[in-house]
Write a protein that holds these residues in place. Structure first.
Motif, PDB file in Angstrom:
ATOM      1  N   ILE A 181      26.825 -75.056 -17.521  1.00 34.60           N
ATOM      2  CA  ILE A 181      27.444 -72.921 -17.139  1.00 34.60           C
ATOM      3  C   ILE A 181      26.125 -72.123 -18.287  1.00 34.60           C
ATOM      4  O   ILE A 181      25.029 -71.912 -17.811  1.00 34.60           O
ATOM      5  CB  ILE A 181      28.624 -73.021 -18.208  1.00 34.60           C
ATOM      6  N   LEU A 182      25.918 -71.993 -19.057  1.00 35.48           N
ATOM      7  CA  LEU A 182      25.159 -71.466 -19.669  1.00 35.48           C
ATOM      8  C   LEU A 182      24.264 -72.363 -21.025  1.00 35.48           C
ATOM      9  O   LEU A 182      24.221 -71.410 -21.882  1.00 35.48           O
ATOM     10  CB  LEU A 182      25.612 -70.049 -20.516  1.00 35.48           C
ATOM     11  N   GLY A 183      25.259 -73.919 -21.484  1.00 35.53           N
ATOM     12  CA  GLY A 183      24.332 -74.501 -22.330  1.00 35.53           C
ATOM     13  C   GLY A 183      23.079 -75.357 -22.198  1.00 35.53           C
ATOM     14  O   GLY A 183      23.281 -76.032 -21.948  1.00 35.53           O
ATOM     15  N   ARG A 184      22.326 -74.232 -21.230  1.00 34.45           N
ATOM     16  CA  ARG A 184      20.843 -74.738 -21.649  1.00 34.45           C
ATOM     17  C   ARG A 184      19.696 -74.040 -22.286  1.00 34.45           C
ATOM     18  O   ARG A 184      20.160 -73.034 -23.305  1.00 34.45           O
ATOM     19  CB  ARG A 184      20.184 -74.019 -20.021  1.00 34.45           C
ATOM     20  N   ARG A 185      18.880 -74.759 -22.227  1.00 31.38           N
ATOM     21  CA  ARG A 185      18.062 -74.599 -23.572  1.00 31.38           C
ATOM     22  C   ARG A 185      17.746 -72.487 -23.841  1.00 31.38           C
ATOM     23  O   ARG A 185      17.213 -72.097 -24.775  1.00 31.38           O
ATOM     24  CB  ARG A 185      16.679 -75.117 -23.354  1.00 31.38           C
ATOM     25  N   ASP A 186      17.297 -72.116 -22.560  1.00 31.81           N
ATOM     26  CA  ASP A 186      16.477 -70.649 -22.381  1.00 31.81           C
ATOM     27  C   ASP A 186      17.765 -70.340 -22.357  1.00 31.81           C
ATOM     28  O   ASP A 186      17.550 -69.055 -22.839  1.00 31.81           O
ATOM     29  CB  ASP A 186      16.127 -70.567 -21.009  1.00 31.81           C
ATOM     30  N   LEU A 187      19.336 -69.997 -22.569  1.00 28.00           N
ATOM     31  CA  LEU A 187      19.739 -68.985 -22.839  1.00 28.00           C
ATOM     32  C   LEU A 187      20.657 -69.571 -23.922  1.00 28.00           C
ATOM     33  O   LEU A 187      22.255 -68.619 -23.849  1.00 28.00           O
ATOM     34  CB  LEU A 187      20.875 -69.698 -20.915  1.00 28.00           C
ATOM     35  N   TRP A 188      20.528 -69.748 -25.117  1.00 30.29           N
ATOM     36  CA  TRP A 188      21.157 -70.382 -26.032  1.00 30.29           C
ATOM     37  C   TRP A 188      21.708 -68.172 -26.729  1.00 30.29           C
ATOM     38  O   TRP A 188      23.004 -69.082 -27.675  1.00 30.29           O
ATOM     39  CB  TRP A 188      20.603 -70.921 -27.435  1.00 30.29           C
ATOM     40  N   ASP A 189      21.040 -67.431 -26.554  1.00 37.70           N
ATOM     41  CA  ASP A 189      21.725 -66.726 -27.585  1.00 37.70           C
ATOM     42  C   ASP A 189      22.162 -65.907 -26.321  1.00 37.70           C
ATOM     43  O   ASP A 189      23.108 -65.383 -26.725  1.00 37.70           O
ATOM     44  CB  ASP A 189      19.892 -65.661 -27.758  1.00 37.70           C
ATOM     45  N   ILE A 190      22.498 -66.184 -24.922  1.00 36.09           N
ATOM     46  CA  ILE A 190      23.195 -65.734 -24.239  1.00 36.09           C
ATOM     47  C   ILE A 190      24.775 -65.966 -24.357  1.00 36.09           C
ATOM     48  O   ILE A 190      25.598 -65.514 -24.672  1.00 36.09           O
ATOM     49  CB  ILE A 190      23.130 -65.275 -22.356  1.00 36.09           C
TER      50      ILE A 190
END
Length: 490
Positions: A181-190
Motif C-alpha cells: 500500500i504505502l509502506g515504501r521508502r518513497d512514500l513514508w511522508d504520505i
C-alpha cells in the motif's frame, strides 16, 4: 421497540458520530501504529539530511536521539493538548473546538509533507508534536461531545464508538503501512499524513451539524437551540424527559459553579470519581496492551510465525480489536459497565499468568501456538471489557460543572503515563524478562478488585444520580464527605 440503528438514523446522529470519530479517536489510533512501518525510512532520511547539511554522517547515538524525539514529541504534544481542552471548549463550544482541532492536524500534515523537500528532520519533530497536540485535544473533545449528544438509555453505546474508531485507526495505520500500500521508502511522508483527509472532511461537514444539546442548554442557556439540536440528532419529538434531566443538572450547576482542575482536586465530593479514573487508566496502561502494540513483532517471531507474515498477523489483531469493540457496543447496555470492568480485568490477569507459564515451557512444540492464541484472547478481553467501557465511564462520572476540569485532569494523567511508560518500559522488560507479564497480571487483578468492590453501576442513570452514588461510597465505614463535615465543624 426501535433498534439502536433505527434510533441513530431518525436524525443526523449517525453522521455526527462518524464525523466526530474520524476526526477524533481515529487519529489517535492511527498515529499509535502508523509510525511503525516507515520508521527505518525516516531514520535513513535523518542520516541523509544530516549528511547533506554537514557533509559528514551523523553518529549512531545522534540518529537514535533524533528518532527518540520524533517518537516522544507525540506524547508531549498530547499532554499540552489535554491541558487546552477547557480553554478551547469553553471559548468555542464543542463543535467549533473540534473544527479548530482538525485545522491543527492539517497544519501538522502540511509540515510533515514539506519536510522531505526541505530536507529537515526538525520539521518531522514539529509535525509529530502538532499531531500529538491534536490527539490530546481531539480525544477529550470527541468523548465530551458524544456524552453530551446521547440520550441516557443509549449513552453507553454512543460513547463506546470512540473506542471503536480508535481501533479502526490502529488497523488503518497497520494497513496503510503495508509495503503493498504505502509502506515504501518513497512514500513514508504520505503514510504519516493519511488521517488529514478525514480532518479535512470534518472541517467541511461539521459546521452543518448540530452543537451538543447539553452544552447549549446548561452552559449557553439556549432552550430552543437545545431542542432543535435534539430534533436534528434524534428525529422529531418534544424531548421533555431529556430536557428535565438537563434542568436538574443545571440547578445543581447553579449551586456549584464550574471548577478549575485544582479546585476539582480539592473537592471531596468528587474524590471517588477522580480516584476511579486514576485507577482505571493506570490499570489500562499497565495491563500489557501497550506491550502487545509495541512488541507484537518480537512476540510472534518467537512464536514461530514467518517474518514476512507477521504484518498480516498483526492486521488480524487489529481486525479482532474492531470486531470485539463493535460487539461490546451491542452488549454494554445489557451487561452494564461494572461486569465489563471487573470481569475483563480478571480474565486478562489469568491470561498473563498462563502466558508466563507458557514462556517458561519453551521446549514444548505446542507452546508458541498456545502463546499466540493467548495474545488474541487478551486483545478480545481488553477491547470487549475495560478498553471499551473506559470511554463510556469517562463521560458519565462528572456533572457539567466538573466535566471540563475532569477531562483536563484525565487527559493529563493519560498522556503523562503514556510518556513515562514509553521511557521506563524497555528497562522493565530487561529487568524482569518474561516475568514482566506477572506485573501486568498484578495490575489487572488490582483493577478487577477495585471495580468489583467500589465502582457503582452507571447504566441507565442520570449524571446527578451517579454523582450521588459515588458520594455514598464508604471504606471501613468512612467516606470523604464525613471527613469534610468533621473539618467544617472544627
Amino acid at each position: 421497540m426501535e433498534t439502536f440503528f433505527q434510533q441513530l438514523t431518525q436524525g443526523n446522529a449517525l453522521l455526527v458520530i462518524i464525523i466526530l470519530g474520524v476526526g477524533g479517536s481515529f487519529q489517535i489510533g492511527y498515529h499509535i501504529t502508523g509510525l511503525s512501518s516507515p520508521s527505518p525510512y525516516i531514520q535513513r532520511f535523518i542520516n541523509s539530511s544530516w549528511y547533506d547539511r554537514y557533509k559528514e554522517p551523523p553518529a549512531p547515538q545522534k540518529v537514535t536521539m533524533i528518532w527518540s524525539l520524533i517518537v516522544s514529541m507525540y506524547a508531549v504534544g498530547g499532554l499540552f493538548g489535554a491541558v487546552s481542552v477547557k480553554l478551547f471548549s469553553r471559548k468555542l463550544g464543542r463543535k467549533r473546538a473540534m473544527i479548530c482541532n482538525s485545522l491543527i492536524s492539517i497544519i501538522g500534515a502540511v509540515i510533515m509533507l514539506t519536510s522531505k523537500t526541505a530536507k529537515s528532520f526538525e520539521m518531522i519533530i514539529v509535525a509529530r508534536m502538532l499531531y500529538g497536540y491534536s490527539a490530546g485535544l481531539g480525544g477529550s473533545l470527541h468523548l465530551m461531545y458524544l456524552g453530551e449528544i446521547s440520550p441516557r438509555k443509549i449513552r453507553g453505546r454512543v460513547t463506546l464508538t470512540s473506542a471503536t474508531f480508535a481501533s479502526l485507526g490502529k488497523l488503518s495505520g497497520q494497513f496503510f503501512g503495508l509495503s503493498e500500500i504505502l509502506g515504501r521508502r518513497d512514500l513514508w511522508d504520505i503514510v504519516l499524513c493519511v488521517p488529514v483527509c478525514f480532518s479535512v472532511v470534518q472541517v467541511f461537514v461539521l459546521p452543518f451539524l448540530p452543537e451538543a444539546p447539553r452544552y447549549l442548554f446548561i452552559e449557553k442557556r439556549d432552550d430552543n437551540g437545545c431542542k432543535r439540536a435534539l430534533q436534528s440528532l434524534w428525529g422529531k419529538g418534544d424531548y421533555k424527559q431529556e430536557m428535565e434531566e438537563m434542568l436538574i443538572e443545571h440547578m445543581v450547576l447553579e449551586a456549584s459553579p464550574p471548577k478549575s482542575p485544582l479546585q476539582l482536586l480539592k473537592d471531596r465530593t468528587v474524590r471517588w470519581q477522580l480516584i476511579t479514573m486514576f485507577v482505571i487508566y493506570c490499570c489500562n496502561l499497565m495491563s500489557g496492551m501497550s506491550a502487545i502494540s509495541t512488541f507484537s513483532f518480537d512476540i510472534f517471531l518467537k512464536a514461530g510465525v514467518p517474518k514476512d507474515k507477521i504484518r498480516y498477523v498483526t492486521l488480524g489483531l487489529g481486525i479482532s480489536e474492531i470486531l470485539t469493540s463493535i460487539s461490546c457496543s451491542l452488549l454494554i447496555e445489557h451487561t452494564g459497565r461494572r461486569l465489563l470492568f471487573w470481569g475483563g480485568y480478571a480474565v486478562m490477569s489469568a491470561i498473563w499468568i498462563a502466558t508466563t507459564i507458557m514462556l517458561n515451557l519453551k521446549d514444548l512444540s505446542w507452546v508458541p501456538y498456545a502463546t499466540s492464541s493467548l495474545i488474541f484472547l487478551f486483545i478480545i478481553s481488553f477491547c470487549g471489557g475495560p478498553g471499551a467501557a473506559t470511554a463510556t465511564i469517562s463521560s458519565e462520572l462528572f456533572i457539567q460543572s466538573d466535566r471540563l476540569a475532569a477531562f483536563v485532569l484525565i487527559g493529563l494523567q493519560r498522556w503523562f503515563l503514556f510518556a513515562v511508560l514509553g521511557l521506563i518500559f524497555p528497562f522493565i522488560i530487561d529487568a524482569l524478562s518474561s516475568y514482566c507479564f506477572m506485573l501486568f497480571a498484578g495490575m489487572c487483578l488490582l483493577g478487577s478488585l477495585y471495580t468489583f468492590f467500589l465502582l457503582p453501576e452507571t447504566k441507565g442513570k442520570t449524571l446527578v444520580d451517579i454523582s450521588e452514588e459515588f458520594k455514598a461510597i464508604t471504606v471501613c465505614g468512612k467516606s470523604f464527605l464525613e471527613k469534610e463535615k468533621v473539618e467544617t465543624k472544627l
